[in-house]
Design an enzyme around this catalytic site. Structure first.
Site, PDB file in Angstrom:
ATOM      1  N   ASP A 101     141.256  57.723  73.382  1.00 52.88           N
ATOM      2  CA  ASP A 101     141.938  57.798  72.098  1.00 52.88           C
ATOM      3  C   ASP A 101     143.443  57.658  72.286  1.00 52.88           C
ATOM      4  O   ASP A 101     144.101  58.586  72.755  1.00 52.88           O
ATOM      5  CB  ASP A 101     141.614  59.128  71.424  1.00 52.88           C
ATOM      6  CG  ASP A 101     142.236  59.258  70.044  1.00 52.88           C
ATOM      7  OD1 ASP A 101     142.729  58.246  69.518  1.00 52.88           O
ATOM      8  OD2 ASP A 101     142.229  60.373  69.497  1.00 52.88           O
ATOM      9  N   ASP A 319     146.578  50.389  68.204  1.00 47.01           N
ATOM     10  CA  ASP A 319     145.533  51.398  68.332  1.00 47.01           C
ATOM     11  C   ASP A 319     144.233  50.757  68.795  1.00 47.01           C
ATOM     12  O   ASP A 319     143.537  50.111  68.015  1.00 47.01           O
ATOM     13  CB  ASP A 319     145.320  52.106  67.001  1.00 47.01           C
ATOM     14  CG  ASP A 319     144.224  53.169  67.076  1.00 47.01           C
ATOM     15  OD1 ASP A 319     143.918  53.607  68.201  1.00 47.01           O
ATOM     16  OD2 ASP A 319     143.693  53.544  66.027  1.00 47.01           O
TER      17      ASP A 319
END
Length: 494
Positions: A101, A319
């Site tokens: 993440d 991301d």
């Protein structure tokens, strides 16, 4: 010259023999991607919803060797993908699967007596809970620990004056959350330092011990043992290892985009001569870049530059946990108009379940233009049609290709997800506060610099070590290290 030849052969033979002797390397950490069953295919609307929840999870608020994470799995935006890796913690070491993440900082693991931690996983992996009492090297982190105090500044830690225990509570935008306390224990890994593979390495790190999980984190369909935060704040593992001198403060990935999937992830810098860099926008919690303009077919779109400005609730974020890509509303409208005008004479635009699609009977590369995202410092991210289109289905013998970029209604956020990151090397150079990229065939090995603060530069063939690697593969790795030494030695005798 005549005397140099035998010496060259003798040194080369000695080094080659040494390479043959070295063997039995334990595996490096394996980064795997979830490969769901075919029945888990999703529509774009479901992908958008998944990404929306994912974006809610973006928390608001050196010198050394290289640690190598070979990427496994298949990339497909119509499958419920999830990147995760297997790590080892504690003494004796136990294995845990954790999601990668880049939108958060902290590594946390579900712990014993956890309320809400899933017991099984649809990923067909065995879930484990961390038990601090079963590790001889585990210790609780008090409020007085400097790492706890540093985490207070980024809201990654909290402190209870009653228990003197460093703790955390992470609440995500999708309604899920986790809370627990911090533990210090050993992380086990292999590292590559100055041309040598160091096996069974350990480093003390601080990570979260989750005792409560709520919302989607409790679901078992794609459950893992925890989350591995790759952010740039002080409590991220990459920051902790670099402060210990174990790894450089940089990590890199190369995600393979075709059906074969795979790729490479390393704590270190992938070295490739065509990489271009742009600065990270300072004082932001995520990997924010300064996007200046968008070009379609070589023409800069007429978009007010203020649309791309960066603030607490606006800007461009890289991301890798996002499947698609997202544009601020004004930029999306201009982008869609330019694409449709360019191809309207060649293909038939259709709406499929609310998505802008096109029926195509030939190659998309022959019809659709290149797109360029232009950043500060003159760095451009060049997108081929497959980097902004996804093939959804076929209608009457024609392929339906849909725009993978989505609109974020009423917001100024642009998010670059896997759709545009795939088939490229990306380098997150935290030490120099910049991100770099270049197009690359991610099925190939990569060169990684193992000397950060010296004049010499050595490279390693990253992503080649595994649990069941043969002695021949290990010998090849050693030869990769030794070739520059052999060449230099031979030159000395010329």
């Amino acid at each position: 010259m005549a005397a140099a030849f035998p010496a060259w052969i003798m040194i080369a033979a000695f080094l080659f023999e040494a390479a043959l002797v070295v063997g039995g390397f334990p595996s490096t950490l394996l980064l795997e991607r979830r490969i769901p069953l075919a029945s888990h295919e999703l529509e774009l609307s479901q992908l958008r919803e998944r990404d929306r929840l994912r974006h809610g999870r973006l928390l608001q608020s050196s010198s050394g060797g290289v640690v190598d994470f070979p990427v496994l799995g298949t990339y497909d935006p119509f499958l419920v993908g999830l990147y995760y890796t297997k790590i080892q913690l504690g003494s004796p070491p136990r294995e845990f699967y954790v999601q990668i993440d880049t939108g958060s900082d902290v590594l946390w693991i579900g712990c014993n007596s956890c309320n809400g931690c899933p017991q099984t996983s649809g990923l067909k992996i065995e879930l484990n809970l961390f038990d601090p009492g079963s590790s001889s090297t585990a210790s609780l982190v008090p409020c007085s620990d400097p790492r706890c105090r540093a985490g207070l500044q980024s809201s990654d830690s909290g402190c209870s004056s009653q228990t003197n225990q460093c703790s955390y509570t992470f609440q995500y935008g999708d309604g899920s959350g986790t809370s627990g306390y911090y533990v210090a224990d050993l992380l086990h890994f292999n590292s590559i330092l100055e041309g040598s593979v160091t096996t069974n390495s350990t480093a003390p790190i601080m990570f979260g011990c989750s005792v409560l999980q709520t919302g989607d984190l409790t679901k078992s369909d794609r459950a893992v043992d925890g989350i591995f935060g790759f952010g740039q704040q002080s409590l991220s593992v990459i920051s902790q290892l670099s402060s210990l001198g174990v790894t450089p403060r940089v990590f890199s990935h190369c995600l393979k985009g075709n059906n074969g999937g795979g790729g490479v992830l390393v704590f270190g810098e992938i070295v490739e001569p065509n990489i271009v860099y742009t600065p990270l926008f300072p004082s932001q919690p995520h990997y924010n870049l300064d996007l200046r303009s968008i070009s379609v077919g070589g023409q800069v779109l007429s978009i007010n530059p203020s649309v791309f400005s960066t603030s607490s609730n606006q800007g461009t974020i890289v991301d890798s946990g996002t499947t698609l890509a997202y544009l601020a509303e004004e930029a999306y409208d201009a982008f869609m108009s330019a694409i449709t005008n360019t191809v309207s004479q060649t293909v038939r635009p259709i709406l499929s379940k609310g998505n802008q699609c096109y029926l195509i009977t030939s190659s998309v590369n022959e019809i659709f233009p290149q797109v360029s995202l232009n950043f500060a410092g003159g760095a451009s991210l060049i997108l081929n049609p497959q980097d902004y289109l996804v093939q959804q289905n076929s209608i009457g013998g024609a392929a339906a290709w849909c725009i993978g970029f989505q609109k974020i209604q009423g917001q100024g956020i642009t998010i670059l997800g896997d759709l545009v990151l795939k088939d490229k090397i990306f380098v997150y150079d935290l030490a120099n506060q910049r991100i770099g990229w270049t197009n690359y065939d991610c099925s190939m090995s990569v060169n990684v610099s193992t000397n950060v603060n010296t004049a010499r530069t050595e490279f390693v063939n990253a992503g080649q070590m595994s649990n069941d690697g043969s002695s021949l593969d290990q010998t090849r790795i050693m030869i990769t290290f030794l070739i520059p030494i052999i060449v230099i030695t031979g030159l000395l005798f010329l």
